[in-house]
Write a protein that holds these residues in place. Structure first.
Motif, mmCIF file in Angstrom:
data_model
loop_
_atom_site.group_PDB
_atom_site.id
_atom_site.type_symbol
_atom_site.label_atom_id
_atom_site.label_comp_id
_atom_site.label_asym_id
_atom_site.label_seq_id
_atom_site.Cartn_x
_atom_site.Cartn_y
_atom_site.Cartn_z
ATOM 1 N N GLN A 22 0.828 -1.273 -0.057
ATOM 2 C CA GLN A 22 0.277 -0.045 -0.063
ATOM 3 C C GLN A 22 0.859 1.247 -0.172
ATOM 4 O OE1 GLN A 22 -2.875 0.144 3.255
ATOM 5 N NE2 GLN A 22 -4.162 1.467 1.934
ATOM 6 N N MET A 23 1.726 1.405 0.708
ATOM 7 C CA MET A 23 2.673 2.353 0.778
ATOM 8 C C MET A 23 3.541 2.481 -0.538
ATOM 9 S SD MET A 23 4.585 2.368 4.623
ATOM 10 C CE MET A 23 6.223 1.711 3.887
ATOM 11 N N VAL A 24 4.060 1.432 -1.200
ATOM 12 C CA VAL A 24 4.725 1.664 -2.464
ATOM 13 C C VAL A 24 3.518 2.259 -3.388
ATOM 14 C CG1 VAL A 24 5.645 0.294 -4.392
ATOM 15 C CG2 VAL A 24 6.170 -0.133 -2.118
ATOM 16 N N GLY A 25 2.274 1.613 -3.485
ATOM 17 C CA GLY A 25 1.268 2.323 -4.271
ATOM 18 C C GLY A 25 0.982 3.676 -3.983
ATOM 19 N N GLU A 26 0.885 3.930 -2.876
ATOM 20 C CA GLU A 26 0.744 5.421 -2.490
ATOM 21 C C GLU A 26 2.020 6.415 -3.269
ATOM 22 O OE1 GLU A 26 0.385 5.670 1.781
ATOM 23 O OE2 GLU A 26 -1.775 4.725 1.668
ATOM 24 N N LYS A 27 3.085 5.957 -3.060
ATOM 25 C CA LYS A 27 4.432 6.657 -3.691
ATOM 26 C C LYS A 27 4.072 6.627 -5.126
ATOM 27 C CE LYS A 27 8.348 8.525 -3.333
ATOM 28 N NZ LYS A 27 8.878 9.672 -2.459
ATOM 29 N N ILE A 28 3.850 5.855 -5.655
ATOM 30 C CA ILE A 28 3.632 5.683 -7.106
ATOM 31 C C ILE A 28 2.479 6.715 -7.703
ATOM 32 C CG2 ILE A 28 2.924 4.230 -9.281
ATOM 33 C CD1 ILE A 28 4.187 1.774 -7.823
ATOM 34 N N ARG A 29 1.527 6.624 -6.853
ATOM 35 C CA ARG A 29 0.444 7.624 -7.138
ATOM 36 C C ARG A 29 1.076 9.120 -7.156
ATOM 37 N NH1 ARG A 29 -3.940 10.614 -5.129
ATOM 38 N NH2 ARG A 29 -5.908 10.664 -6.724
#
Length: 73
Positions: free
Chosen positions: A17-24
């Motif tokens: 989830q943290m990685v996804g937020e960073k990508i966004r």
């Protein structure tokens, strides 16, 4: 040092989830739409959205592709 428990689950984790937020955040910082980034990655905008929300896990290869397209290490 705390021991890491082995899990066999392929379910997304808090790290996913943290990685996804960073990508966004990186995508938005570059004024890219889901469709634009998805197209550059060769995936649908729906799949990219699942990565960004942490619903689906990214493979190491896909994470490398995302970093290349967004020009981050």
């Amino acid at each position: 040092m705390p021991s890491r428990r082995q899990t066999t689950s392929r379910a997304p984790t808090a790290i996913d989830q943290m990685v996804g937020e960073k990508i966004r955040k990186l995508r938005l910082d570059r004024n890219m739409t889901l469709a634009e980034l998805g197209s550059e990655l060769g995936i649908s905008h729906q799949q990219l959205q699942k990565y960004e929300t942490g619903t689906n896990r990214l493979s190491a290869g896909m994470l490398s592709n995302v970093a290349d397209v967004l020009r981050v290490e």
